[in-house]
Design a protein around this motif. Sequence first.
Motif, PDB file in Angstrom:
ATOM      1  N   GLY A 291       0.969  -1.115  -0.050  1.00  0.00           N
ATOM      2  CA  GLY A 291       0.040  -0.027  -0.057  1.00  0.00           C
ATOM      3  C   GLY A 291       0.939   1.199   0.105  1.00  0.00           C
ATOM      4  N   SER A 292       1.877   1.256  -0.510  1.00  0.00           N
ATOM      5  CA  SER A 292       2.954   2.587  -0.578  1.00  0.00           C
ATOM      6  C   SER A 292       2.308   3.606  -1.543  1.00  0.00           C
ATOM      7  CB  SER A 292       4.158   2.137  -0.895  1.00  0.00           C
ATOM      8  OG  SER A 292       4.289   1.335  -2.210  1.00  0.00           O
ATOM      9  N   THR A 293       1.636   2.987  -2.613  1.00  0.00           N
ATOM     10  CA  THR A 293       0.986   3.873  -3.606  1.00  0.00           C
ATOM     11  C   THR A 293      -0.452   4.037  -3.084  1.00  0.00           C
ATOM     12  OG1 THR A 293       0.131   1.856  -5.040  1.00  0.00           O
ATOM     13  CG2 THR A 293       2.517   2.959  -5.451  1.00  0.00           C
ATOM     14  N   PRO A 294      -1.064   5.409  -3.727  1.00  0.00           N
ATOM     15  CA  PRO A 294      -2.608   5.559  -3.321  1.00  0.00           C
ATOM     16  C   PRO A 294      -3.346   4.753  -3.769  1.00  0.00           C
ATOM     17  CG  PRO A 294      -1.489   7.531  -4.366  1.00  0.00           C
ATOM     18  CD  PRO A 294      -0.323   6.359  -4.323  1.00  0.00           C
ATOM     19  N   VAL A 295      -4.446   4.189  -2.917  1.00  0.00           N
ATOM     20  CA  VAL A 295      -5.215   3.453  -3.120  1.00  0.00           C
ATOM     21  C   VAL A 295      -6.618   4.048  -4.183  1.00  0.00           C
ATOM     22  CG1 VAL A 295      -7.205   1.696  -2.495  1.00  0.00           C
ATOM     23  CG2 VAL A 295      -4.989   2.165  -1.096  1.00  0.00           C
ATOM     24  N   ARG A 296      -6.776   3.387  -5.408  1.00  0.00           N
ATOM     25  CA  ARG A 296      -7.818   3.930  -6.210  1.00  0.00           C
ATOM     26  C   ARG A 296      -8.901   2.956  -6.309  1.00  0.00           C
ATOM     27  NH1 ARG A 296      -3.812   6.348 -11.076  1.00  0.00           N
ATOM     28  NH2 ARG A 296      -2.747   7.869  -9.788  1.00  0.00           N
ATOM     29  N   VAL A 297     -10.093   3.449  -5.963  1.00  0.00           N
ATOM     30  CA  VAL A 297     -11.242   2.641  -6.016  1.00  0.00           C
ATOM     31  C   VAL A 297     -12.240   3.045  -7.032  1.00  0.00           C
ATOM     32  CG1 VAL A 297     -13.309   1.775  -4.649  1.00  0.00           C
ATOM     33  CG2 VAL A 297     -11.157   2.120  -3.338  1.00  0.00           C
ATOM     34  N   ASP A 298     -12.551   2.215  -7.873  1.00  0.00           N
ATOM     35  CA  ASP A 298     -13.580   2.730  -9.073  1.00  0.00           C
ATOM     36  C   ASP A 298     -14.938   2.534  -8.369  1.00  0.00           C
ATOM     37  OD1 ASP A 298     -15.271   3.004 -11.090  1.00  0.00           O
ATOM     38  OD2 ASP A 298     -14.203   1.481 -12.319  1.00  0.00           O
ATOM     39  N   THR A 299     -15.524   3.652  -8.055  1.00  0.00           N
ATOM     40  CA  THR A 299     -16.851   3.524  -7.520  1.00  0.00           C
ATOM     41  C   THR A 299     -18.008   3.554  -8.409  1.00  0.00           C
ATOM     42  OG1 THR A 299     -17.127   5.995  -7.509  1.00  0.00           O
ATOM     43  CG2 THR A 299     -16.156   4.869  -5.456  1.00  0.00           C
ATOM     44  N   THR A 300     -17.515   3.437  -9.754  1.00  0.00           N
ATOM     45  CA  THR A 300     -18.830   3.646 -10.814  1.00  0.00           C
ATOM     46  C   THR A 300     -19.351   2.243 -11.402  1.00  0.00           C
ATOM     47  OG1 THR A 300     -17.279   3.632 -12.601  1.00  0.00           O
ATOM     48  CG2 THR A 300     -17.769   5.730 -11.812  1.00  0.00           C
ATOM     49  N   GLN A 301     -18.446   1.394 -11.086  1.00  0.00           N
ATOM     50  CA  GLN A 301     -18.753  -0.266 -11.280  1.00  0.00           C
ATOM     51  C   GLN A 301     -19.087  -0.993  -9.975  1.00  0.00           C
ATOM     52  OE1 GLN A 301     -19.285  -1.750 -14.428  1.00  0.00           O
ATOM     53  NE2 GLN A 301     -19.303   0.384 -15.069  1.00  0.00           N
ATOM     54  N   PRO A 302     -20.111  -1.814  -9.795  1.00  0.00           N
ATOM     55  CA  PRO A 302     -19.939  -2.773  -8.788  1.00  0.00           C
ATOM     56  C   PRO A 302     -18.935  -3.754  -8.590  1.00  0.00           C
ATOM     57  CG  PRO A 302     -21.347  -3.467 -10.463  1.00  0.00           C
ATOM     58  CD  PRO A 302     -20.890  -2.249 -10.860  1.00  0.00           C
ATOM     59  N   HIS A 303     -18.603  -4.012  -7.492  1.00  0.00           N
ATOM     60  CA  HIS A 303     -17.722  -5.199  -7.019  1.00  0.00           C
ATOM     61  C   HIS A 303     -18.227  -6.261  -6.134  1.00  0.00           C
ATOM     62  CE1 HIS A 303     -14.250  -7.161  -5.575  1.00  0.00           C
ATOM     63  NE2 HIS A 303     -13.346  -6.664  -6.390  1.00  0.00           N
TER      64      HIS A 303
ATOM     65  N   GLY B 280     -26.643 -14.360 -12.431  1.00  0.00           N
ATOM     66  CA  GLY B 280     -25.641 -14.128 -13.164  1.00  0.00           C
ATOM     67  C   GLY B 280     -25.952 -13.065 -14.267  1.00  0.00           C
ATOM     68  N   ALA B 281     -27.068 -12.537 -14.763  1.00  0.00           N
ATOM     69  CA  ALA B 281     -27.186 -11.500 -15.833  1.00  0.00           C
ATOM     70  C   ALA B 281     -26.934 -10.457 -15.140  1.00  0.00           C
ATOM     71  CB  ALA B 281     -28.569 -11.786 -16.271  1.00  0.00           C
ATOM     72  N   VAL B 282     -27.297 -10.066 -13.963  1.00  0.00           N
ATOM     73  CA  VAL B 282     -27.036  -8.975 -13.310  1.00  0.00           C
ATOM     74  C   VAL B 282     -25.829  -8.665 -13.083  1.00  0.00           C
ATOM     75  CG1 VAL B 282     -27.648  -7.778 -10.986  1.00  0.00           C
ATOM     76  CG2 VAL B 282     -29.471  -9.080 -12.125  1.00  0.00           C
ATOM     77  N   TYR B 283     -25.052  -9.732 -12.091  1.00  0.00           N
ATOM     78  CA  TYR B 283     -23.481  -9.596 -12.168  1.00  0.00           C
ATOM     79  C   TYR B 283     -22.679  -9.358 -13.612  1.00  0.00           C
ATOM     80  CZ  TYR B 283     -23.420 -11.025  -7.326  1.00  0.00           C
ATOM     81  OH  TYR B 283     -23.265 -10.863  -6.007  1.00  0.00           O
ATOM     82  N   GLY B 284     -23.223 -10.010 -14.524  1.00  0.00           N
ATOM     83  CA  GLY B 284     -22.622  -9.905 -16.088  1.00  0.00           C
ATOM     84  C   GLY B 284     -22.904  -8.327 -16.320  1.00  0.00           C
ATOM     85  N   SER B 285     -24.014  -7.747 -15.982  1.00  0.00           N
ATOM     86  CA  SER B 285     -24.160  -6.547 -16.759  1.00  0.00           C
ATOM     87  C   SER B 285     -23.187  -5.519 -15.919  1.00  0.00           C
ATOM     88  CB  SER B 285     -25.672  -6.126 -16.586  1.00  0.00           C
ATOM     89  OG  SER B 285     -26.147  -6.042 -15.310  1.00  0.00           O
ATOM     90  N   GLY B 286     -22.787  -5.786 -14.715  1.00  0.00           N
ATOM     91  CA  GLY B 286     -21.746  -5.035 -14.077  1.00  0.00           C
ATOM     92  C   GLY B 286     -20.350  -5.271 -14.303  1.00  0.00           C
ATOM     93  N   GLY B 287     -20.501  -6.143 -15.319  1.00  0.00           N
ATOM     94  CA  GLY B 287     -18.614  -6.399 -15.529  1.00  0.00           C
ATOM     95  C   GLY B 287     -18.208  -7.496 -14.538  1.00  0.00           C
ATOM     96  N   ILE B 288     -19.332  -8.236 -13.770  1.00  0.00           N
ATOM     97  CA  ILE B 288     -18.463  -8.986 -13.192  1.00  0.00           C
ATOM     98  C   ILE B 288     -19.077 -10.388 -13.561  1.00  0.00           C
ATOM     99  CG2 ILE B 288     -18.814 -10.041 -10.547  1.00  0.00           C
ATOM    100  CD1 ILE B 288     -20.042  -7.446  -9.742  1.00  0.00           C
TER     101      ILE B 288
END
Length: 269
Positions: free
Chosen positions: A3-15, A206-214
């Motif tokens: 974690g020496s580099t800044p943590v970048r979190v993509d808040t636009t896509q579900p995880h 599965g379709a819901v997760y897939g639509s979010g790129g998961i």
Amino acid sequence: MTGSTPVRVDTTQPHPARMYDHYLGGKDHYEADAEAAARVLEVFPGMRTCARVNRAFMHRAVRWLAAEAGIRQFLDVGTGIPTEPNLHQVAQAVAPECRVVYADNDPIVLVYAQALLKGTAAGRTSYIQADVRDPAGILGAAELRGTLDLGRPVALCLGALLHFVRDEDGPYEVVAHLVGALPSGSYLMLSHCTPGFAPEAWERVGAVYGSGGIRAQVRGRTEVADFFSGLELVEPGVTMPHLWKPDREPPPGISPADVSMYAGVARKP
């Protein structure tokens, strides 16, 4: 901990880790996660039950591993957002000297990782920012090597993780690689979602997760059991998580369709 580099979190896509936090009633997720989780709950209301039953299985299995199997080292891959009691708290409540390494690929878990590093003085915990699809990277991480002794038994914990590793990414090879690095007397603890009790609902999930790129792939009981190939299953074998060594009667009204998951623990001979 890395974690020496800044943590970048993509808040636009579900995880999936943050959606799981939502199912458990947590607060460490974003609007995209909450919206995706709400769509899942619309097509499969049992998801909250599935998540809670899985969490309870982890607690019981870790207690059994520490108290009955004598395990003092744990590698938890796909940790997720901290939710107390965390794995190290369960293990160290049995044996304060337990050592735990956590690994996850979601940057937000790194943000909250400090909660995973507060253990007993006698034990030790560490965190790796890593993906299960890179088992060599996990096993070679300085944090792991500095915390665990791979010459002594380790419990490898893969809770609700491998349904996010599709066949083309080699999930069985990943598990074999990780287990292969551990000595005799080590254990594999695993839980995995299954579509068999509610196939139409899980197709929509599965379709819901897939639509979010998961990318996800749920598996049947035989496919889940195959992850334990070459290992000695602990009774009651591969079963629904709330039926694995329950410490009390399951709450009334829990149906197999709501749980939709298999779990098990096995020993490396």
